[in-house]
Motif scaffolding. Structure first.
Motif, mmCIF file in Angstrom:
data_model
loop_
_atom_site.group_PDB
_atom_site.id
_atom_site.type_symbol
_atom_site.label_atom_id
_atom_site.label_comp_id
_atom_site.label_asym_id
_atom_site.label_seq_id
_atom_site.Cartn_x
_atom_site.Cartn_y
_atom_site.Cartn_z
ATOM 1 N N GLN A 198 0.880 -1.032 -0.138
ATOM 2 C CA GLN A 198 -0.127 0.071 0.006
ATOM 3 C C GLN A 198 0.800 1.155 0.064
ATOM 4 O OE1 GLN A 198 -3.535 0.193 -0.544
ATOM 5 N NE2 GLN A 198 -3.062 -1.752 -1.092
ATOM 6 N N SER A 199 1.895 1.151 0.704
ATOM 7 C CA SER A 199 2.945 2.522 0.827
ATOM 8 C C SER A 199 3.335 2.536 -0.761
ATOM 9 C CB SER A 199 4.142 2.410 1.721
ATOM 10 O OG SER A 199 4.689 1.175 1.559
ATOM 11 N N GLN A 200 3.544 1.452 -1.502
ATOM 12 C CA GLN A 200 4.212 1.711 -2.843
ATOM 13 C C GLN A 200 3.068 2.320 -3.759
ATOM 14 O OE1 GLN A 200 5.699 -2.553 -3.169
ATOM 15 N NE2 GLN A 200 7.676 -1.567 -3.604
ATOM 16 N N TRP A 201 1.892 1.913 -3.642
ATOM 17 C CA TRP A 201 0.727 2.193 -4.327
ATOM 18 C C TRP A 201 0.486 3.768 -4.004
ATOM 19 C CZ3 TRP A 201 -0.951 0.918 -8.718
ATOM 20 C CH2 TRP A 201 -1.158 -0.355 -9.137
ATOM 21 N N ASP A 202 0.670 4.248 -2.576
ATOM 22 C CA ASP A 202 0.645 5.797 -2.284
ATOM 23 C C ASP A 202 1.664 6.455 -3.162
ATOM 24 O OD1 ASP A 202 -1.425 5.026 -0.446
ATOM 25 O OD2 ASP A 202 -0.013 5.039 1.149
ATOM 26 N N PHE A 203 2.758 5.958 -3.307
ATOM 27 C CA PHE A 203 4.035 6.653 -3.902
ATOM 28 C C PHE A 203 3.533 6.721 -5.538
ATOM 29 C CE2 PHE A 203 7.615 5.761 -6.917
ATOM 30 C CZ PHE A 203 8.295 6.990 -6.440
ATOM 31 N N ILE A 204 3.005 5.541 -6.099
ATOM 32 C CA ILE A 204 2.693 5.584 -7.514
ATOM 33 C C ILE A 204 1.713 6.764 -7.767
ATOM 34 C CG2 ILE A 204 1.488 4.164 -9.041
ATOM 35 C CD1 ILE A 204 2.713 1.751 -7.945
ATOM 36 N N TYR A 205 0.702 6.820 -6.648
ATOM 37 C CA TYR A 205 -0.297 7.694 -6.927
ATOM 38 C C TYR A 205 0.206 9.384 -6.831
ATOM 39 C CZ TYR A 205 -4.585 10.395 -7.249
ATOM 40 O OH TYR A 205 -5.482 11.225 -7.770
ATOM 41 N N VAL A 206 1.175 9.471 -5.953
ATOM 42 C CA VAL A 206 1.609 10.819 -5.632
ATOM 43 C C VAL A 206 2.282 11.255 -6.859
ATOM 44 C CG1 VAL A 206 3.477 12.087 -4.600
ATOM 45 C CG2 VAL A 206 1.772 10.510 -3.125
ATOM 46 N N CYS A 207 3.141 10.277 -7.629
ATOM 47 C CA CYS A 207 3.869 10.512 -8.896
ATOM 48 C C CYS A 207 2.921 10.879 -10.037
ATOM 49 C CB CYS A 207 4.836 9.215 -9.201
ATOM 50 S SG CYS A 207 6.259 9.067 -7.990
ATOM 51 N N TYR A 208 1.870 9.905 -10.261
ATOM 52 C CA TYR A 208 0.993 10.343 -11.095
ATOM 53 C C TYR A 208 0.255 11.580 -11.048
ATOM 54 C CZ TYR A 208 -3.673 10.006 -13.178
ATOM 55 O OH TYR A 208 -4.858 10.537 -13.715
ATOM 56 N N ALA A 209 -0.253 11.903 -9.729
ATOM 57 C CA ALA A 209 -0.786 13.175 -9.639
ATOM 58 C C ALA A 209 0.218 14.269 -9.963
ATOM 59 C CB ALA A 209 -1.361 13.291 -8.296
ATOM 60 N N ASN A 210 1.428 14.107 -9.815
ATOM 61 C CA ASN A 210 2.345 15.208 -9.854
ATOM 62 C C ASN A 210 2.589 15.642 -11.339
ATOM 63 O OD1 ASN A 210 4.229 16.999 -8.548
ATOM 64 N ND2 ASN A 210 5.841 15.692 -9.486
ATOM 65 N N THR A 211 2.303 14.592 -12.226
ATOM 66 C CA THR A 211 2.453 15.154 -13.628
ATOM 67 C C THR A 211 1.175 15.929 -13.944
ATOM 68 O OG1 THR A 211 0.949 13.107 -14.234
ATOM 69 C CG2 THR A 211 3.277 12.719 -14.029
ATOM 70 N N TYR A 212 0.119 15.908 -13.162
ATOM 71 C CA TYR A 212 -0.914 16.963 -13.572
ATOM 72 C C TYR A 212 -0.595 18.272 -12.697
ATOM 73 C CZ TYR A 212 -3.634 13.436 -15.728
ATOM 74 O OH TYR A 212 -4.067 12.338 -16.867
ATOM 75 N N ALA A 213 -0.016 18.010 -11.631
ATOM 76 C CA ALA A 213 0.154 19.197 -10.561
ATOM 77 C C ALA A 213 1.150 20.281 -11.232
ATOM 78 C CB ALA A 213 0.563 18.639 -9.177
ATOM 79 N N VAL A 224 11.984 7.572 -6.471
ATOM 80 C CA VAL A 224 11.892 8.817 -7.052
ATOM 81 C C VAL A 224 11.146 9.004 -8.369
ATOM 82 C CG1 VAL A 224 14.224 9.474 -6.112
ATOM 83 C CG2 VAL A 224 13.996 8.472 -8.471
ATOM 84 N N ALA A 225 10.608 7.834 -9.026
ATOM 85 C CA ALA A 225 10.083 7.972 -10.124
ATOM 86 C C ALA A 225 9.380 6.675 -10.391
ATOM 87 C CB ALA A 225 10.945 8.337 -11.526
ATOM 88 N N MET A 226 8.336 6.536 -11.083
ATOM 89 C CA MET A 226 7.563 5.343 -11.722
ATOM 90 C C MET A 226 6.939 5.334 -12.933
ATOM 91 S SD MET A 226 3.894 5.369 -11.663
ATOM 92 C CE MET A 226 3.225 6.550 -11.771
ATOM 93 N N LEU A 239 9.352 12.447 -8.435
ATOM 94 C CA LEU A 239 9.254 13.478 -7.358
ATOM 95 C C LEU A 239 10.322 14.602 -7.610
ATOM 96 C CD1 LEU A 239 9.248 10.896 -4.285
ATOM 97 C CD2 LEU A 239 7.211 12.055 -5.835
ATOM 98 N N ALA A 240 11.295 14.531 -8.665
ATOM 99 C CA ALA A 240 12.304 15.586 -9.031
ATOM 100 C C ALA A 240 12.829 15.205 -10.561
ATOM 101 C CB ALA A 240 13.419 15.536 -7.895
ATOM 102 N N GLU A 241 13.346 16.272 -11.090
ATOM 103 C CA GLU A 241 13.636 16.196 -12.356
ATOM 104 C C GLU A 241 15.105 15.515 -12.460
ATOM 105 O OE1 GLU A 241 11.720 16.225 -15.159
ATOM 106 O OE2 GLU A 241 9.890 16.806 -14.067
ATOM 107 N N PHE A 242 15.378 14.819 -13.357
ATOM 108 C CA PHE A 242 16.821 13.899 -13.588
ATOM 109 C C PHE A 242 17.218 13.977 -15.085
ATOM 110 C CE2 PHE A 242 15.631 12.763 -9.390
ATOM 111 C CZ PHE A 242 16.965 13.204 -8.528
ATOM 112 N N ALA A 243 18.143 14.447 -15.698
ATOM 113 C CA ALA A 243 18.356 14.114 -16.954
ATOM 114 C C ALA A 243 18.055 12.820 -17.393
ATOM 115 C CB ALA A 243 19.866 14.511 -17.364
#
Length: 375
Positions: free
Chosen positions: A214-229, A265-267, A285-289
């Motif tokens: 569930q904590s990994q799914w929480d991370f996945i959703y935060v990453c997904y939502a961030n692409t819109y934010a 940091v990404a998914m 969660l952050a930008e990397f080359a």
């Protein structure tokens, strides 16, 4: 014999709906559509009012179409906003309309399901049902060849083409085998991108849906939502949708998580069937080359090769995919516009657009990185 309209996909048993499917593509399955509805991502309040159509004979469902009554055109990936704007300027109603599609998913596949004769009867009844339901137009997006062949025989339906970019596994042994098919400069650029990611200390872990906590799914959703934010938008999907999807069709889910110093940091979340890898949702969660290219494309390409899949459908748009070997692929949608003047104007426009899109797809092939044109 009767046409039945369902206001929720749960009004039909999953076994009855899925029995009409001819392949295992995940997006049209009862589990996927019901997860959208039961999570609240799809509901009348969001402008998506489920109106799934069934063709029944003697109480048995012989054909079906997933459908939605809509008062806007968001989340469709076949853009008709200009048609709606033209109607507004002319004082004509464009909404409500009926859309047959998988919400928020620009993936071609089954849209009319069932035997050929039953499907044909269902399609023939649609214009009269649109009038009865006071719908101003009907749209069927991202169809497969079965639907195309039947809609070509129906009156008044206008065909529209689009272009996506798909990668094909031509029995490559591994990523280096694929790289050997590329021109030298393109091959060096791709290797440099991957080397940069490795030197930054990233590693990648793959998971099936039922292997994620569930904590990994929480991370996945935060990453997904961030692409819109980052674009100042609200995401189409909520956290509950991902939980329901993981519960109902875990075997179709593939997630790759990028870690650095043992911290995610990404998914990239994808779905799979027997032949195709469908890249769906990405976030970081952050930008990397070059991390986006590695997580979304190169990792997926390696997965396709390692698991004997034949195609990687990475979604809508993205000309940057061309230089990474994703080839132009035409998509198709169908549109029935009840107002005669609008029908004529759009028909003329679509003819011109068809020529332009076909020309672009041909020109885009010149940007592919291969030594020679692929078959």
């Amino acid at each position: 014999m009767s046409l039945v309209c369902l206001n929720t996909i749960t009004d039909i048993a999953a076994a009855s709906w899925d029995a009409l499917l001819v392949d295992h593509q995940p997006f049209i399955r009862h589990a996927f559509l019901s997860a959208l509805e039961e999570s609240g991502c799809i509901k009348p309040e969001t402008g998506w009012h489920p109106q799934h159509l069934l063709w029944e004979e003697h109480g048995k469902v012989l054909a079906a179409m997933p459908g939605y009554r809509k008062n806007h055109s968001h989340g469709e990936y076949v853009f008709d906003h200009a048609w709606a704007d033209a109607c507004q300027r002319a004082g004509l109603p464009y909404y409500p309309k009926w859309l047959c599609a998988v919400p928020f998913s620009p993936v071609s596949g089954a849209r009319v399901m069932g035997g050929q004769q039953a499907v044909r009867q269902l399609l023939e009844l649609l214009p009269a049902w649109f009038e009865e339901a006071r719908l101003h137009s009907g749209h069927i997006n991202f169809t497969n060849s079965f639907a195309d062949s039947l809609l070509e025989q129906q009156q008044d339906w206008l065909s529209r083409i689009g272009c996506q970019y798909h990668w094909h596994n031509r029995q490559y042994r591994d990523f280096n085998d694929f790289l050997d098919t590329l021109m030298s400069r393109k091959r060096k650029n791709m290797r440099k991108e991957r080397q940069t990611v490795r030197e930054e200390g990233f590693d990648f872990c793959w998971y099936q849906g039922d292997e994620l906590t569930q904590s990994q799914w929480d991370f996945i959703y935060v990453c997904y939502a961030n692409t819109y934010a980052v674009r100042g938008q609200r995401p189409y999907l909520n956290r509950l949708f991902f939980s329901l999807l993981a519960e109902r069709m875990p075997a179709a889910i593939r997630v790759v998580i990028a870690q650095r110093d043992q911290k995610p940091v990404a998914m990239a979340l994808s779905l799979v069937d027997d032949h195709t890898f469908y890249g769906r949702y990405w976030g970081c969660l952050a930008e990397f080359a070059h991390l986006h290219f590695e997580t979304c494309f190169y990792q997926g390409m390696e997965y396709v090769m390692a698991n004997g899949l034949s195609r990687f459908d990475a979604g809508a748009q993205g000309e940057h995919k061309l230089v990474r070997g994703f080839e132009p692929t035409l998509t198709r949608s169908w549109h029935l516009l009840r107002h005669s003047a609008l029908h004529e104007a759009v028909a003329d426009y679509l003819q011109q657009e068809k020529l332009a899109v076909a020309a672009w797809a041909l020109e885009a092939r010149q940007a592919l990185p291969f030594h020679r044109q692929q078959p």
